[in-house]
Design an enzyme around this catalytic site. Structure first.
Site, PDB file in Angstrom:
ATOM      1  N   TRP A 171      -3.514   5.080  -0.759  1.00  0.00           N
ATOM      2  CA  TRP A 171      -2.376   4.200  -0.940  1.00  0.00           C
ATOM      3  C   TRP A 171      -1.732   4.326  -2.326  1.00  0.00           C
ATOM      4  O   TRP A 171      -0.519   4.271  -2.477  1.00  0.00           O
ATOM      5  CB  TRP A 171      -2.722   2.747  -0.619  1.00  0.00           C
ATOM      6  N   ASP A 200     -12.253  -7.262  -5.356  1.00  0.00           N
ATOM      7  CA  ASP A 200     -12.111  -6.200  -4.365  1.00  0.00           C
ATOM      8  C   ASP A 200     -12.620  -6.646  -2.995  1.00  0.00           C
ATOM      9  O   ASP A 200     -13.580  -7.417  -2.893  1.00  0.00           O
ATOM     10  CB  ASP A 200     -12.910  -4.984  -4.830  1.00  0.00           C
ATOM     11  N   GLU A 220       2.860   6.085  -5.419  1.00  0.00           N
ATOM     12  CA  GLU A 220       3.349   6.881  -6.555  1.00  0.00           C
ATOM     13  C   GLU A 220       4.411   7.876  -6.086  1.00  0.00           C
ATOM     14  O   GLU A 220       5.408   8.104  -6.767  1.00  0.00           O
ATOM     15  CB  GLU A 220       2.165   7.596  -7.240  1.00  0.00           C
ATOM     16  N   HIS A 232      -9.273   2.056  -6.894  1.00  0.00           N
ATOM     17  CA  HIS A 232      -9.320   0.598  -6.969  1.00  0.00           C
ATOM     18  C   HIS A 232      -9.099   0.128  -8.409  1.00  0.00           C
ATOM     19  O   HIS A 232      -8.468  -0.885  -8.663  1.00  0.00           O
ATOM     20  CB  HIS A 232     -10.657   0.089  -6.438  1.00  0.00           C
TER      21      HIS A 232
HETATM   22  O1  LIG Z   1      -6.106  14.396 -10.340  1.00  0.00           O
HETATM   23  C1  LIG Z   1      -5.837  13.214 -10.111  1.00  0.00           C
HETATM   24  C2  LIG Z   1      -6.226  12.574  -8.905  1.00  0.00           C
HETATM   25  C3  LIG Z   1      -5.878  11.257  -8.728  1.00  0.00           C
HETATM   26  N1  LIG Z   1      -5.203  10.588  -9.697  1.00  0.00           N
HETATM   27  C4  LIG Z   1      -4.886   9.158  -9.506  1.00  0.00           C
HETATM   28  O2  LIG Z   1      -5.961   8.540  -8.837  1.00  0.00           O
HETATM   29  C5  LIG Z   1      -5.495   7.576  -7.914  1.00  0.00           C
HETATM   30  C6  LIG Z   1      -6.044   7.936  -6.556  1.00  0.00           C
HETATM   31  O3  LIG Z   1      -5.868   6.873  -5.678  1.00  0.00           O
HETATM   32  P1  LIG Z   1      -5.508   7.059  -4.129  1.00  0.00           P
HETATM   33  O4  LIG Z   1      -4.344   7.913  -3.994  1.00  0.00           O
HETATM   34  O5  LIG Z   1      -5.385   5.719  -3.527  1.00  0.00           O
HETATM   35  O6  LIG Z   1      -6.693   7.875  -3.540  1.00  0.00           O
HETATM   36  P2  LIG Z   1      -8.304   7.684  -3.526  1.00  0.00           P
HETATM   37  O7  LIG Z   1      -8.830   7.916  -4.844  1.00  0.00           O
HETATM   38  O8  LIG Z   1      -8.782   8.547  -2.432  1.00  0.00           O
HETATM   39  O9  LIG Z   1      -8.441   6.135  -3.118  1.00  0.00           O
HETATM   40  C7  LIG Z   1      -9.294   5.409  -2.252  1.00  0.00           C
HETATM   41  O10 LIG Z   1      -8.847   4.050  -2.431  1.00  0.00           O
HETATM   42  C8  LIG Z   1      -7.499   3.783  -2.043  1.00  0.00           C
HETATM   43  C9  LIG Z   1      -7.192   2.338  -2.361  1.00  0.00           C
HETATM   44  O11 LIG Z   1      -7.996   1.479  -1.623  1.00  0.00           O
HETATM   45  C10 LIG Z   1      -7.314   4.106  -0.564  1.00  0.00           C
HETATM   46  O12 LIG Z   1      -5.964   3.913  -0.195  1.00  0.00           O
HETATM   47  C11 LIG Z   1      -7.746   5.546  -0.300  1.00  0.00           C
HETATM   48  O13 LIG Z   1      -7.634   5.829   1.080  1.00  0.00           O
HETATM   49  C12 LIG Z   1      -9.179   5.754  -0.764  1.00  0.00           C
HETATM   50  O14 LIG Z   1      -9.591   7.075  -0.534  1.00  0.00           O
HETATM   51  C13 LIG Z   1      -3.972   7.632  -7.976  1.00  0.00           C
HETATM   52  O15 LIG Z   1      -3.506   6.621  -8.828  1.00  0.00           O
HETATM   53  C14 LIG Z   1      -3.685   8.988  -8.602  1.00  0.00           C
HETATM   54  O16 LIG Z   1      -2.499   9.034  -9.373  1.00  0.00           O
HETATM   55  C15 LIG Z   1      -4.809  11.204 -10.862  1.00  0.00           C
HETATM   56  O17 LIG Z   1      -4.184  10.601 -11.731  1.00  0.00           O
HETATM   57  N2  LIG Z   1      -5.148  12.510 -11.026  1.00  0.00           N
END
Ligand SMILES: O=c1ccn([C@@H]2O[C@H](COP(=O)(O)OP(=O)(O)O[C@H]3O[C@H](CO)[C@@H](O)[C@H](O)[C@H]3O)[C@@H](O)[C@H]2O)c(=O)[nH]1
Length: 536
Positions: free
Chosen positions: A419, A174, A424, A75
Site C-alpha cells: 500500500w 498496529d 507513493e 508499517h
Molecule cells: O528499496 C526500497 C524498498 C522500499 N522502500 C519503501 O518501503 C516501503 C515499503 O512499503 P510497501 O510498499 O507497503 O511494501 P511492504 O514493505 O511489502 O509492506 C507490507 O506492509 C504494507 C502495509 O501494511 C502492505 O500494504 C504490504 O502488502 C506488505 O507487504 C515504501 O514506503 C517504500 O518507499 C524504499 O524506500 N526503498
C-alpha cells in the site's frame, strides 16, 4: 523545541536522565549546553518529569497520542509520517519503537521534528526469536514468522509501563497488536487501529472472509466474484491468502481471529489514504460495515523537506542519492521504468532471471531494485549488465524510492502493490504495472487497474509469501510496453496525474484529509472513556 521549552519552564533545575529518555536528552543537551556550563542541574526521575509535564499539559489541554507500529518497514515508515503530521497540527506525539526503527525517528528529531520516542528492546525478554532478528524482513524462514508474532505479544507489559508513564489521551497501534485494545482500556483511553493498508483492501478482505465465495468453485482456475462490494471483482482461489482460505488452523489464523475481535471493540480505524481515491469503500466501511474511520493521508505528503527527506525513508539508501539523481537527470521525461517490490517480497532466482530478461526485452530504460544485496549474480541473464549499461540501473538493496518516483524522468512504476508503494506511485502521478505477490496486494491490484484505471496487471496468479515465481519474461515485456508506449499509456498517465493533484488537494487546508484530521483531533480532545480510571 516546544517540549524542551516546557521542560525548562517546569524544571529550571532539572535534567532528564540520559538512559531513560534518550531522545529528549539529545534535544535538551544540544539546546542548553551553553547554559549548562553556568547552571547546576539536579537529576530527577524521568517518571516525575513526565507526571508533572502531563498534569501541566492536561491543564493546557494539549492532546497526546502514542503511536505503536510493528517492526516492519511498510508499517514503520507511515507511522513516522503520521507522527510528523500530528505534530504539525499541535498534537504531542510519541512513538514507541525498537532499534533499528528508532534511528529514523532520532534522525527526524535531529532535523527539527519534536517527536517523542520511547525505545523498547526487541526481541523482548522471554522471546524464542533469535536475538539478531529485530525486523520482519530479517526473519529468515517462514517457520519463524509465528515466533515473530509471539514476540510482539510479549511487548504488552513493557508497552503498558510506558503508557502508565506517559499518560497519553489515545493509542494508535498496529492491527497486528490486538492486545493493545485491552491495554488502552486499562488506562481509560481509546485505541485506534492502523492497518497500514487501503480501506478498499480492508473491505474486500472482510467480505471475502464473510461470504467465502471461493467455496463455490470446484477448481483453482474457476473464477468467482467477491459479493456485496460496490464493484465486481473476479478472483481465483490461488490469489487468496491461505489464511483467508482457512486452509489450516495455526498460530497465525488465531492471531487473525484475535485481531478481528479486537477490531470490533476499538474506537475506530485511521487510514493512510484519501477519500477521493476510494470513496465508495470509505462509505461502504462506514455505512455497510458500520465502522468508524478517518482517512488522513496520503501521510507521506507531510514531508516538505525536499530531496533529503524523500531519499531517507526507512533505511539508508544503497545508492548515493546524487549519483541516482544525475542518472535520472540524463534521461528524457517519462522515459524510465522504476521496478521495486517493497521490503518483504521474496522472488526465486528463476523469477529474478525472468524479470531481468523481461525488462531488457521491453527496450525501456529502467531502474530495478533487488533487496537483500545478493552477492552471487547467477540470477541475472549472462551479460545482462553489460548489455543494459547506460539503459538500466540495478540497485542491490534499499533505494531512495520516493525521490526516484518523484523525478520527472520516471514514466511508470512496476510495483508489488504494497500500500505504501501504491500511494507513493499515486502521489508521484505515475501509472503502474501491478505485480502483487502476497499480503493484501492482490486487492490493491484491483484498485489500481480496475477502479482507478491507472495500471495494467502483469498477470501474477499466485499468492506466495516467499519464493514468488511464475511470471514469465514475455508477460513482463508486454506489461511494461503497455504502460510506457501508445495512447492507452498516455491516457493512464493523464489519469495518474489527476490523482496526484487530488492527493495534494486532500491534504491541503480545507481538503478531505485535512478536515478529517481536524475531526479526529477534535473527537479525541473531547473524548470521555466510559470506564475512565483516575490514572493520576
Ligand atoms: O528499496 C526500497 C524498498 C522500499 N522502500 C519503501 O518501503 C516501503 C515499503 O512499503 P510497501 O510498499 O507497503 O511494501 P511492504 O514493505 O511489502 O509492506 C507490507 O506492509 C504494507 C502495509 O501494511 C502492505 O500494504 C504490504 O502488502 C506488505 O507487504 C515504501 O514506503 C517504500 O518507499 C524504499 O524506500 N526503498
Amino acid at each position: 523545541m516546544e517540549m524542551l521549552k516546557r521542560l525548562i519552564h517546569l524544571f529550571p533545575t532539572a535534567h532528564p536522565k540520559k538512559e531513560l529518555i534518550l531522545n529528549k536528552y539529545t534535544i535538551v543537551k544540544n539546546a542548553i549546553d551553553p547554559i549548562e556550563e553556568k547552571t547546576e542541574y539536579k537529576f530527577v526521575e524521568f517518571k516525575d518529569i513526565n507526571l508533572e509535564l502531563h498534569k501541566k499539559e492536561q491543564k493546557m489541554g494539549q492532546l497526546h497520542i502514542v503511536l505503536l507500529p510493528i517492526m516492519a518497514h511498510g508499517h514503520m515508515i507511515p507511522v513516522l509520517d503520521m507522527a510528523k503530521l500530528f505534530i504539525s497540527r499541535g498534537v504531542k506525539t510519541t512513538i514507541i519503537s525498537t532499534p533499528p526503527f528508532s534511528h529514523p525517528i532520532i534522525k527526524a528529531q535531529e532535523s527539527g521534528h519534536d517527536i517523542g520516542l520511547s525505545i523498547l528492546k526487541f526481541p523482548p525478554e522471554g522471546s524464542s526469536l533469535p536475538e539478531n532478528i529485530a525486523t520482519l524482513d530479517q526473519v529468515p524462514s517462514p517457520d519463524l514468522i509465528p515466533k515473530f508474532f509471539e514476540a510482539l505479544a510479549l511487548l504488552q507489559k513493557p508497552v503498558e509501563k510506558i503508557l502508565q508513564e506517559l499518560h497519553p489521551n489515545c493509542l494508535i497501534s498496529d492491527m497486528c497488536l490486538p492486545w493493545t485494545t485491552d491495554s488502552a482500556n486499562k488506562f481509560g483511553i481509546p485505541r485506534l487501529v492502523f492497518h497500514g493498508t487501503s480501506c478498499f483492501a480492508i473491505c474486500a478482505s472482510e467480505q471475502m472472509d464473510l461470504h467465502k465465495p471461493y467455496k463455490n468453485v470446484s477448481s483453482d482456475s474457476e473464477p468467482f466474484v467477491i459479493p456485496n462490494l460496490p464493484h465486481r471483482f473476479i478472483f481465483t482461489r490461488p490469489q487468496v491468502s491461505p489464511f483467508e482460505l482457512h486452509e489450516e488452523e495455526n498460530d497465525f489464523t488465531k492471531l487473525m481471529q484475535q485481531m478481528k475481535e479486537a477490531e470490533e471493540k476499538n474506537y475506530g480505524v485511521v487510514i493512510n489514504s484519501f477519500y477521493e481515491i476510494e470513496s465508495d469503500y470509505a462509505d461502504f466501511f462506514k455505512n455497510v460495515m458500520g465502522r468508524k474511520s478517518w482517512h488522513i493521508g496520503p501521510l507521506l505528503l507531510c514531508n516538505k523537506g525536499g530531496v533529503e527527506e524523500k531519499s531517507h525513508r526507512g533505511k539508508e539508501s544503497e545508492i548515493d542519492q546524487h549519483e541516482c539523481l544525475s542518472w535520472l537527470d540524463s534521461k528524457k521525461p517519462d522515459s524510465v521504468v522504476y521496478a521495486c517490490f517493497g521490503s518483504q517480497a521474496a522472488f526465486t532466482q528463476a523469477q529474478l532471471h525472468e524479470t531481468a530478461a523481461g525488462l531488457e526485452a521491453s527496450g525501456q530504460d529502467f531502474i530495478w531494485v533487488v533487496q537483500k544485496g545478493k552477492n552471487e549474480d547467477n540470477w541475472l541473464p549472462e551479460g545482462f549488465e553489460d548489455r543494459t549499461k547506460g539503459k538500466g540501473l540495478l540497485i542491490r538493496g534499499w533505494a531512495p524510492q520516493v525521490m526516484i518516483l518523484d523525478h520527472p524522468s520516471v514514466g511508470a512504476f512496476v510495483t508489488h502493490c504494497g500500500w505504501n508503494s501504491t500511494l507513493e506511485g499515486i502521489c508521484a502521478g505515475v501509472p503502474m504495472v501491478a505485480w502483487p505477490t502476497f499480503a493484501e496486494q492482490f486487492y490493491n491490484e484491483k484498485l489500481v487497474t480496475e477502479v482507478l484505471g491507472i495500471g495494467v496487471s502483469v498477470g501474477n496468479k499466485k499468492w506466495q509469501r516467499v519464493g514468488s515465481e511464475g511470471v514469465e519474461r514475455a508477460a513482463v515485456k508486454t506489461a511494461v510496453e503497455r504502460i510506457m508506449v501508445g495512447e492507452t499509456a498516455a491516457e493512464m498517465r493523464r489519469r495518474a496525474m489527476s490523482y496526484k493533484e487530488m492527493a495534494r488537494k486532500a491534504v491541503e487546508e480545507g481538503g478531505s484529509s485535512y478536515n478529517c484530521l481536524n475531526d479526529l483531533i477534535h473527537e479525541l480532545s473531547v473524548y470521555e472513556h466510559p470506564k475512565k480510571q483516575d490514572i493520576n
